[in-house]
Write an enzyme that holds these catalytic residues in place. Sequence first.
Site, PDB file in Angstrom:
ATOM      1  N   LYS A   1       0.862  -1.179   0.000  1.00 23.03           N
ATOM      2  CA  LYS A   1       0.000   0.000   0.000  1.00 23.03           C
ATOM      3  C   LYS A   1       0.904   1.236   0.000  1.00 23.03           C
ATOM      4  CE  LYS A   1      -2.884   2.942   2.721  1.00 23.03           C
ATOM      5  NZ  LYS A   1      -3.245   3.318   4.096  1.00 23.03           N
TER       6      LYS A   1
ATOM      7  N   GLY B   1      -7.521   9.324  10.511  1.00 25.81           N
ATOM      8  CA  GLY B   1      -7.696   9.367  11.959  1.00 25.81           C
ATOM      9  C   GLY B   1      -8.731  10.344  12.453  1.00 25.81           C
TER      10      GLY B   1
ATOM     11  N   ALA C   1      -9.324   5.783   5.091  1.00 26.81           N
ATOM     12  CA  ALA C   1      -9.211   6.935   5.998  1.00 26.81           C
ATOM     13  C   ALA C   1     -10.543   7.639   6.187  1.00 26.81           C
ATOM     14  CB  ALA C   1      -8.169   7.953   5.512  1.00 26.81           C
ATOM     15  N   GLY C   2     -10.806   7.981   7.442  1.00 26.78           N
ATOM     16  CA  GLY C   2     -11.970   8.792   7.775  1.00 26.78           C
ATOM     17  C   GLY C   2     -13.108   8.041   8.434  1.00 26.78           C
TER      18      GLY C   2
ATOM     19  N   ASN D   1      -8.227   1.713  10.616  1.00 22.01           N
ATOM     20  CA  ASN D   1      -7.407   1.391  11.768  1.00 22.01           C
ATOM     21  C   ASN D   1      -7.931   2.110  13.008  1.00 22.01           C
ATOM     22  OD1 ASN D   1      -3.817   1.594  12.554  1.00 22.01           O
ATOM     23  ND2 ASN D   1      -5.480   0.670  13.642  1.00 22.01           N
ATOM     24  N   SER D   2      -7.900   3.455  12.975  1.00 20.92           N
ATOM     25  CA  SER D   2      -8.286   4.238  14.154  1.00 20.92           C
ATOM     26  C   SER D   2      -9.707   3.936  14.621  1.00 20.92           C
ATOM     27  CB  SER D   2      -8.154   5.731  13.860  1.00 20.92           C
ATOM     28  OG  SER D   2      -6.828   6.075  13.558  1.00 20.92           O
TER      29      SER D   2
END
Length: 278
Positions: free
Chosen positions: A119, A180, A206-207, A228-229
Amino acid sequence: MSQAMTQDSTLITGHSPLTNDTFTVGSRTFSSRLLVGTGKYKDMSETGAAIAASGAEIVTVAIRRTNIGQNRNEPNLLDVISPDKYTILPNTAGCFDAESAIRTCKLARELLGGHNLVKLEVLGDEKSLYPNVMETLKAAKVLIDDGFEVMVYTSDDPIVAQELESMGCVAIMPLGSLIGSGLGLLNRHTLSLIIENAKVPVLVDAGVGTASDAAIAMELGCDGVLMNSAIASAQNPVMMAYAMKHAVWAGREAFLAGRMPMRKMATASSPQTGYFFQ
């Protein structure tokens, strides 16, 4: 028996009709459309438990921040997420120029015995973590020419997405909102334009903040979601990972089922004729 009847009977038994719903990234095929990261967990044990609960098959690892064997005296993440069970997706998080991203991918290939699926993530600045498109394009070309299968984190610009695909990237990964941030998908229209034109998988990267964000991404027609977050920063990461697995399923099923059209005026859900009392 028709496919519709098969799916209906499958649903009655309580199982997902998506048993054979796979997607292909480069030379690899996967069943789970949820991809998860490995950062921000309190310890290795929680990392392993959350990833297992997510049902993910692809697990991203930030090579610049995580030990997968390069530091022999430190705990090795691969002891928790075995390459025998998961497809490890090295990412270049923390890279701010093409050169460092290329070097990081080559290190990952060496550490993982020739593994070529990566990635690519080249950031513009430390405050927004927004992608640096020019450096991303530069790195992507070098890596593709060197035999890497590149999944690429990028902006939500449809023209940039087309350029990355035409170069040979095996998956386009536009952000839903800032890394994040947990703000969800702030750009559904531009994401839809990317999905509409792409011939390779499109995955929101993301987001995502909660399960409904993942479901919306899949309802739009995304091939998958990476997060992830949203899991690691939840009060109960293992429970959130389980919720995200089902959200991705639900969103995918809703997309395949085909939603009802939106209407400006009310439409009765029951017939307007044949009343018992006239």
